[in-house]
Design an enzyme around this catalytic site. Structure first.
Site, short mmCIF file in Angstrom:
data_model
loop_
_atom_site.label_atom_id
_atom_site.label_comp_id
_atom_site.label_asym_id
_atom_site.label_seq_id
_atom_site.Cartn_x
_atom_site.Cartn_y
_atom_site.Cartn_z
N TRP A 81 53.25 -89.92 -31.39
CA TRP A 81 51.86 -89.50 -31.38
C TRP A 81 51.14 -90.10 -30.20
O TRP A 81 51.53 -91.14 -29.67
CB TRP A 81 51.19 -89.93 -32.68
CG TRP A 81 51.81 -89.40 -33.93
CD1 TRP A 81 52.13 -88.08 -34.18
CD2 TRP A 81 52.19 -90.14 -35.09
NE1 TRP A 81 52.66 -87.96 -35.44
CE2 TRP A 81 52.71 -89.22 -36.02
CE3 TRP A 81 52.14 -91.50 -35.44
CZ2 TRP A 81 53.18 -89.59 -37.27
CZ3 TRP A 81 52.59 -91.87 -36.69
CH2 TRP A 81 53.10 -90.93 -37.58
N ILE A 88 49.89 -93.84 -30.22
CA ILE A 88 50.89 -94.90 -30.33
C ILE A 88 51.99 -94.71 -29.29
O ILE A 88 52.11 -95.47 -28.34
CB ILE A 88 51.50 -94.93 -31.76
CG1 ILE A 88 50.39 -95.16 -32.80
CG2 ILE A 88 52.58 -96.00 -31.87
CD1 ILE A 88 50.84 -94.99 -34.24
N CYS A 89 52.79 -93.68 -29.47
CA CYS A 89 54.00 -93.51 -28.66
C CYS A 89 53.72 -93.02 -27.25
O CYS A 89 54.59 -93.14 -26.38
CB CYS A 89 54.95 -92.56 -29.37
SG CYS A 89 55.46 -93.17 -31.00
N LEU A 90 52.51 -92.51 -27.01
CA LEU A 90 52.11 -92.16 -25.65
C LEU A 90 51.28 -93.29 -25.04
O LEU A 90 51.56 -93.75 -23.93
CB LEU A 90 51.32 -90.86 -25.64
CG LEU A 90 50.80 -90.38 -24.28
CD1 LEU A 90 51.94 -90.19 -23.29
CD2 LEU A 90 49.99 -89.10 -24.42
N PRO A 102 53.30 -97.02 -24.04
CA PRO A 102 54.08 -97.10 -22.80
C PRO A 102 53.27 -96.71 -21.57
O PRO A 102 53.48 -97.27 -20.48
CB PRO A 102 55.23 -96.13 -23.03
CG PRO A 102 54.74 -95.17 -24.07
CD PRO A 102 53.84 -95.98 -24.95
#
Length: 220
Positions: A119, A122-124, A127
């Site tokens: 998502w 979070i995951c974008l 990083p």
């Protein structure tokens, strides 16, 4: 850590196929199940279009999943673009903490890092923010990513922009990589991607091709 000193404007701020690398993060069934910022089929369409564009411009692409045994495999349409490539499966929520991913990026020597993920918050964001802080020019493809709510996605984009990440859409990525319609080989391949993934643009393009095939194209 060194801070990014990438230019924010001028020609050097645009993407090029020689300098870019793409990371596609966690486009898996578990992540799609709680995607509410966008219509899920739109994200599927866009991320596959983005992947195909990267492939025709020979932009190195890293596929990664998180805990695949529980979250599911990468969606088939995306995996099919890189049929022989096995995604890097992680336990780290933050992709940029996984040495396999970071090492793969650094081996290319490229500094323009294009990311899309599920998502967004979070995951974008995680990083993207970390990589930007380590000197990479990071571009977040907002319409090939999505969050658990509209607010979550929007707050993620705002947070990333504050950290120096550039928001961009998948068609903008493809257009910057193409840059010149006189590059006919890639233009033809990009046109085929637009037919499948370009929405109304693809529909209009298909109609134009039918007229040309029938000898009824523009006379001017």
């Amino acid at each position: 850590m060194t801070q990014s000193i990438a230019p924010k404007n001028g020609l050097n701020a645009l993407l090029t196929q020689e300098e870019s690398i793409l990371i596609l993060i966690d486009h898996q069934p578990f992540q799609f199940a709680n995607l509410h910022s966008h219509e899920p089929t739109m994200i599927v369409n866009n991320v596959i279009g983005l992947a195909k564009a990267a492939k025709i411009f020979k932009v190195p692409t890293i596929l990664t999943t998180v805990v695949e045994d529980r979250g599911g495999k990468l969606i088939k349409g995306l995996q099919d673009v890189f049929a022989d490539q096995k995604p890097i499966d992680r336990t780290f929520i933050n992709t940029w903490e996984d040495a396999h991913v970071v090492d793969a990026v650094k081996r290319t020597g490229r500094k323009k890092l294009i990311m899309a993920a599920l998502w967004s918050e979070i995951c974008l964001a995680m990083p993207a923010i970390q990589a930007a802080g380590e000197g990479f020019e990071v571009y977040a493809v907002t319409d090939a990513s999505g969050g658990v709510s509209v607010e979550a996605h929007e707050m993620a984009v705002r947070r990333m922009v504050m950290a120096g990440v550039v928001p961009i859409t998948w068609l903008a990525v493809a257009s910057e990589l193409q840059r010149d319609w006189a590059r006919q080989d890639s233009a033809k391949a990009l046109g085929e991607i637009l037919l499948d993934h370009g929405g109304a643009t693809g529909t209009a393009f298909a109609w134009e091709l039918q007229l040309l095939a029938a000898g009824k194209g523009p006379t001017v």
